[in-house]
Structures are given as C-alpha cells and as structure tokens.
Design a protein around this motif. Structure first.
Motif, PDB file in Angstrom:
ATOM      1  N   ASN A   8      25.445   5.111 -40.101  1.00 25.47           N
ATOM      2  CA  ASN A   8      25.570   3.767 -39.580  1.00 25.47           C
ATOM      3  C   ASN A   8      25.584   3.810 -38.046  1.00 25.47           C
ATOM      4  N   GLU A  33      21.953  -4.761 -40.325  1.00 23.51           N
ATOM      5  CA  GLU A  33      22.466  -3.415 -40.098  1.00 23.51           C
ATOM      6  C   GLU A  33      21.451  -2.526 -39.407  1.00 23.51           C
ATOM      7  N   GLU A  35      20.769   1.605 -38.435  1.00 24.02           N
ATOM      8  CA  GLU A  35      21.220   2.953 -38.777  1.00 24.02           C
ATOM      9  C   GLU A  35      20.452   3.962 -37.929  1.00 24.02           C
ATOM     10  N   ARG A  37      18.596   7.540 -38.104  1.00 22.43           N
ATOM     11  CA  ARG A  37      18.065   8.458 -39.114  1.00 22.43           C
ATOM     12  C   ARG A  37      17.809   9.843 -38.534  1.00 22.43           C
ATOM     13  N   CYS A  99      25.766   8.011 -44.374  1.00 20.53           N
ATOM     14  CA  CYS A  99      25.989   6.899 -45.323  1.00 20.53           C
ATOM     15  C   CYS A  99      24.861   6.863 -46.358  1.00 20.53           C
ATOM     16  N   TYR A 100      23.706   7.400 -46.018  1.00 20.66           N
ATOM     17  CA  TYR A 100      22.614   7.503 -46.989  1.00 20.66           C
ATOM     18  C   TYR A 100      21.957   8.877 -46.850  1.00 20.66           C
ATOM     19  N   TRP A 107      16.204   7.008 -51.193  1.00 16.47           N
ATOM     20  CA  TRP A 107      17.425   6.879 -50.390  1.00 16.47           C
ATOM     21  C   TRP A 107      18.590   6.655 -51.335  1.00 16.47           C
ATOM     22  N   PHE A 108      19.639   7.446 -51.166  1.00 18.17           N
ATOM     23  CA  PHE A 108      20.805   7.281 -52.029  1.00 18.17           C
ATOM     24  C   PHE A 108      22.077   7.153 -51.192  1.00 18.17           C
ATOM     25  N   GLN A 109      23.019   6.414 -51.744  1.00 15.15           N
ATOM     26  CA  GLN A 109      24.285   6.144 -51.068  1.00 15.15           C
ATOM     27  C   GLN A 109      25.129   7.418 -50.991  1.00 15.15           C
ATOM     28  N   LYS A 111      29.111   8.582 -49.868  1.00 10.71           N
ATOM     29  CA  LYS A 111      30.406   7.971 -49.552  1.00 10.71           C
ATOM     30  C   LYS A 111      30.947   8.419 -48.193  1.00 10.71           C
TER      31      LYS A 111
ATOM     32  N   TYR B  22      31.536  -0.820 -49.916  1.00  7.62           N
ATOM     33  CA  TYR B  22      30.592  -0.276 -48.920  1.00  7.62           C
ATOM     34  C   TYR B  22      29.886  -1.445 -48.258  1.00  7.62           C
ATOM     35  N   ASN B  24      28.171  -1.653 -45.688  1.00  5.90           N
ATOM     36  CA  ASN B  24      26.828  -1.386 -45.158  1.00  5.90           C
ATOM     37  C   ASN B  24      25.722  -1.766 -46.148  1.00  5.90           C
ATOM     38  N   LEU B  25      26.093  -1.976 -47.419  1.00  4.51           N
ATOM     39  CA  LEU B  25      25.076  -2.326 -48.416  1.00  4.51           C
ATOM     40  C   LEU B  25      24.750  -3.828 -48.423  1.00  4.51           C
ATOM     41  N   GLN B  28      21.145  -5.340 -48.052  1.00  7.40           N
ATOM     42  CA  GLN B  28      20.147  -4.289 -48.331  1.00  7.40           C
ATOM     43  C   GLN B  28      19.598  -4.446 -49.753  1.00  7.40           C
ATOM     44  N   PRO B  66      10.306   1.238 -50.691  1.00 10.07           N
ATOM     45  CA  PRO B  66      10.711   2.563 -50.175  1.00 10.07           C
ATOM     46  C   PRO B  66      12.047   2.547 -49.439  1.00 10.07           C
ATOM     47  N   GLU B  67      12.486   1.373 -48.999  1.00  8.79           N
ATOM     48  CA  GLU B  67      13.744   1.296 -48.252  1.00  8.79           C
ATOM     49  C   GLU B  67      14.941   0.992 -49.153  1.00  8.79           C
ATOM     50  N   ALA B  68      14.711   0.888 -50.449  1.00  7.76           N
ATOM     51  CA  ALA B  68      15.826   0.581 -51.361  1.00  7.76           C
ATOM     52  C   ALA B  68      16.850   1.709 -51.347  1.00  7.76           C
ATOM     53  N   ILE B  69      18.111   1.335 -51.551  1.00  3.38           N
ATOM     54  CA  ILE B  69      19.189   2.333 -51.602  1.00  3.38           C
ATOM     55  C   ILE B  69      19.716   2.375 -53.036  1.00  3.38           C
ATOM     56  N   PHE B  70      19.873   3.587 -53.531  1.00  2.00           N
ATOM     57  CA  PHE B  70      20.312   3.745 -54.920  1.00  2.00           C
ATOM     58  C   PHE B  70      21.728   4.295 -54.973  1.00  2.00           C
ATOM     59  N   ILE B  71      22.436   3.795 -55.949  1.00  2.00           N
ATOM     60  CA  ILE B  71      23.846   4.191 -56.078  1.00  2.00           C
ATOM     61  C   ILE B  71      24.180   4.337 -57.552  1.00  2.00           C
TER      62      ILE B  71
END
Lengths: 156, 403
Positions: A8, A33, A35, A37, A99-100, A107-109, A111, B22, B24-25, B28, B66-71
């Motif tokens: 972030n 937001e 970020e 990278r 954060c990612y 892209w994955f979260q 913590k 979170y 920041n999500l 998004q 492509p910018e998606a965030i997965f959780i």
C-alpha cells in the motif's frame, strides 16, 4: 513462487519513495487506492524489507550480476536454508511487507507479508531473497506454481 | 394492519466481509475463492461488471480482469459478522429468521416505533445502523409477504431499500420482474411457466391458482399467494428438524487411491458425527455418494443396526458402502448423509455401542480445537489438516433455515 508484490502506497514513507525513486512503481487499480509494485522482472529488481525495525528498499536477489558470487535467483528454498546451504552467506531473517502477491498473472491478498533472508555481496551491499516452501494445494491451483512464499500469520 | 415482512440481504457478503478487515480491498475487483483455489465463490460488483459469474474458474477470470485480487474464503470470520447483523436485526424485530449466513427475514412492523421516524426512513435507518456497526452494506425490502420482500431487496442491490405496500405500486413492480427472479422458481419451472405465457411476476399473480399448483406443486401455490400479498410462509424463528444431515464436498485433487478415499471417508464421517451431536440427533440410515471426475457417480445406502451418532458404527457402515466402488473411476467429490433421524433422547440405548470413546473425543476437541483428536485414517490427508481454513465450512454455521 511469487514473482512480484504490492505494498500500500501509504505504508511506504515519503523519504523512501524519494530516496529510491519509487514514483515509477506507483500504480492505481482504481481511483481510491495507490500501491507500489515490486516485480522481479522490473529493470531494477527491489523489495521492501524490514531490517532491525526499519523499513528500507533492498535489491531483490541477484538477477543478472554474473560477477557476484551470490546465487543467481530471487528466491531461497526454505528446505535449502534449513539444510545450511546458505550458511556461508550468513543470512539474516527479514520480513518483506506486502498487501498483494503476484504469480503467473494472479494477484492474491496477503495479510501481513512474507519471510525473506538478507545477505551481503562482495561490496557489502544488501540483497534480499524471498523464502519459498512447497505450495499448498490451494496456492498451486490458484497460481499453477508448485512453490509459494512463506507467508506471515496465515496459511493459504 | 397485517404484519409487515422485511428481507435483509448483505451485498456481496463474503467480499464485503473481507473489506471490513482489509480496507485496501474497497473499490477493487475482488474474487473470493473456494478452498481448492479454483473457483470464484463470491465476487465484488466491480468483478460482476466485467461479466464474471459466481462459480467461474480463476483461469477464466484472470484474462478478463488481470487486476482482480483473489482471497481465500474464511467462514469463521463471515459467521462473526453474520451473527453481528443478526443481533442488530433482533434488536429491532421480535421475530427474525436466520435464513442464510447473509440473509434474514424479519417482522418489520416495529421499525417505526424503534427508530421513531416514518417507515421508509426507518428502513434506511436500519440499513445505516448495520453499516455503522458491522461495516457491511445491506439491501432491504419490506412488503406484505416474504416472497415480495425478497424480490424487492434483490431488485435494489447494492445498498438499496424498497418498501411497497400499495397494490398498484406492487403490480407495477411485479410487471418489471421476470418470473425467474422469484426465489423458488428455478430454470426448469420458469420454462414451464413460459410455455403457458407466464413471463413476469405479474403474469404469475394473474394465473389460475390451481393451474400453478398443478404445474409447480404446493410450493408454487404458496408463491402465488405470497406474490398476491398474502403471507402464507411464516417467519421461522427456529430451525425445523432436518430430514437428513450431510457432510462432504469437493475433494480437490481427484483420486482413486483406496487409502486416500478411506481417509476422506473418515474425515467426512467425523464431521457428520459432530453435526449429529450438535443437533442431538441419531440416524438409522447412511448414504454414501461419490462424484466421478468424468461425470456420473456412485450412490449406496445402508440401514444401520441401531439408531446412532457414534463414530465407530457410522464409519464401519460407510466403509462397507465404499467396498463396491470400482477403482477405475477417479473420485472428485464425496458426501455422507445421515437419514431416518430422531432425537437422541428418544432412542433406546444400544448394548453394542461404546459411547465413552465418542464422548472423550468430543470433549477433548471442544477444549483443544476441532480435529485435535481424530481418526488415524485421516493421517493420509496431511494437506487438509495443515490448512486451518479447511476446519470450518459454510455448513458448520449453525441455525440457518435454508439448509
């Protein structure tokens, strides 16, 4: 593995953004937001690292310096670290905030962040290697990669 | 005045729940993945706007966004927020049905009294109250029946409210809603209705009631009454006793290895026994269902020697059911169902069952954490137990009336 990460923008102090010219790394996924990278494929591969309670920016592994004796990679297998194969470099455990994470376009979260090791090269310059472990089934399906970063405070 | 019924539904609940912790999500494109990391089980509106559908595999979603965030999903956390929402709704209503983890039906007749404003404002006040106390955006519909209320909340997502009590206003609204939007009308029923010229909800209300009953059974008839403003399906404040209890699901990596299948059988039996214990139930019949990777499956059932919730008896029966499975088929999913249920207090004690071992296991796991003490057969699934997110599933959220 994890070929990149994002932090972030608010979590990186202005003086670091200035000192390490991180402006070029600032990206917005949306209007709200921003970020920063850090990708291994960047012209200059770097990572943010917490060293002795201080956040700094360090070169990510050894991508192209053939002269250096440092391993020519950006990652360190946890198994080889535990087997003592990195002992000659006197690795220091560090935290890589994120954060990612990014692997194969996914892209994955994250913590908190992930584990890394800090080593010094012949010129006494710091380099950070991201620690990896065998991927969980979830991670492997999600990213199609058999290795994953050693995440802090979570199992995915 | 007749009772007013409200329907409250959290907007993209799993994503919103992640955004609570979170921040920041927020804003998004977010996809919540199931435990296997393959499919999107919930999506943000940003992802939905790109045409992504629930259940779509990640390898289709990434090229589209492509910018998606997965959780990864976390049902423990979602239950915490769900219970918080439930508490708030219970504060403003004497009757609340915990329909699903993110949906409640409630008696909305007391909203005006609670918030001391007019009815439309009190609905918005409830919505704001939930947002302020939980961080979750919800949509609310209020009308004369639960079917109308649900139709209205669904039509006003995200973060909308709708109150319709006037017959003409309801009529206009029903004309705008395709019949497939009614909760309880699936694709097949909608096709049957289309064949007789019923396309929208208003058409449905104007159809002959008996004809609807013949076509869609008494369930369809109940919907007919409900859409005509007559509440015939009550708010269920207590969950009705299950006809069956089932545990299982996708196994991730498909297998035909007997050792791993036996391990899955033990895991699912332990989960089933736990669910029976929580409900104070015993079962007399067991069903094993295997899903094959290539399609089709395997279904076997057995009558148990006595009504039980004991692990050893149920596991032995499950192992017997597995015996005639042909190993040439790769198994990708497994379910074990307990049927012919009765209350544990009503059953006759069996001489053949050792309750002590069960009791010790249950007591220890209550103290030390789920699966702290488990069958040795499950040692062949190390990956399942190394990952804490596997220890809690949506079906473990108790008290919901929908399933």
């Amino acid at each position: 593995m994890c070929a990149g990460l994002a932090v972030n923008w608010r979590d990186i102090p202005d003086h670091l953004i200035e000192e390490f010219s991180l402006q070029n790394r600032v990206v917005s996924r949306n209007e709200n937001e921003k970020e920063i990278r850090f990708l291994f494929r960047d012209p200059v591969a770097q990572l943010p690292v917490w060293v002795d309670d201080r956040l700094t920016i360090v070169e990510w592994g050894n991508r192209g310096n053939k002269e250096s004796r440092l391993p020519k990679t950006g990652w360190c297998r946890n198994e080889s670290l535990e087997a003592g194969k990195w002992n000659w470099l006197k690795p220091q455990p560090v935290i890589i905030p994120a954060c990612y994470g990014l692997e194969k376009g996914v892209w994955f979260q994250i913590k908190e962040g992930m584990s890394g090791i800090l080593v010094k090269d012949e010129k006494n310059i710091d380099h950070v290697y991201m620690l990896t472990t065998a991927a969980s089934h979830y991670y492997e399906v999600m990213t199609r990669h058999g290795r994953m970063p050693v995440l802090l405070g979570e199992v995915i | 005045m007749d009772k007013l019924i409200g329907h409250l539904d959290a907007d993209c609940f799993y994503v919103s729940a992640e955004r609570v912790r979170y921040r920041n999500l927020i804003g998004q494109a977010v996809g919540v993945l199931g435990n296997q990391g393959a499919c999107v089980i919930a999506k943000s509106y940003e992802l939905k706007a790109l045409g992504i559908k629930t259940g779509q595999p990640i390898w289709e979603v990434v090229p589209a966004c492509p910018e998606a965030i997965f959780i990864k999903r976390d049902f423990r956390w979602y239950e915490v927020l769900s219970r918080k929402m439930l508490e708030i709704v219970k504060r403003v209503s004497p009757e609340v049905e915990y329909y699903s983890i993110d949906e409640f039906f409630f008696d909305a007749s007391h909203l005006v009294q609670t918030f001391e404003v007019d009815l439309p404002s009190s609905i918005i006040a409830l919505q704001n109250c939930i947002l302020a106390e939980t961080g979750l955006p919800v949509s609310i519909g209020v009308s004369w029946s639960r079917t109308l209320a649900k139709l209205m909340s669904d039509a006003n997502k995200p973060f909308g409210t709708m109150l319709l009590l006037d017959a003409d206003e309801i009529k206009d609204f029903l004309k705008s809603q395709p019949v497939s939007e009614i909760s309880g009308i699936g694709r097949r029923s909608a096709m049957k209705l289309a064949e007789i010229g019923i396309e929208n909800c208003f058409d449905f209300t104007q159809a002959n009631r008996q004809r609807i009953q013949r076509l869609l059974t008494v369930k369809g008839e109940a919907l007919w009454y409900e859409l005509n403003g007559e509440a015939v399906v009550p708010i269920q404040t207590q969950k009705a006793q299950n006809k069956r209890v089932s545990r299982g699901g996708s196994m991730g990596e498909s297998t035909n290895d007997p050792v791993r299948l036996n391990a899955w059988l033990a895991r699912n039996t332990e989960r089933l026994v736990e669910a029976l214990e929580q409900r104070r139930l015993v079962c007399e019949r067991l069903v094993l269902c295997l899903e094959y990777k290539t399609g089709g499956g395997y279904l076997r059932s057995v009558k148990l020697p006595f009504a039980t919730s004991g692990f050893s008896t149920i596991f032995s029966a499950a192992q017997m059911l597995l015996q005639s499975y042909r190993e040439s088929n790769l198994v990708c999913g497994m379910h074990i169902e307990a049927e012919l249920l009765s209350n544990r207090r009503q059953r006759q004690l069996s001489l053949f069952e050792n309750e002590t071992a069960n009791r010790i296991k249950i007591d220890l796991n209550e103290k030390m954490g789920r699966f702290a003490l488990r069958s040795g057969a499950t040692l062949h699934l190390p990956e399942m137990y190394a990952d804490v997110s596997h220890s809690y599933d949506i079906c473990d959220v108790n008290g919901k009336t929908c399933f």
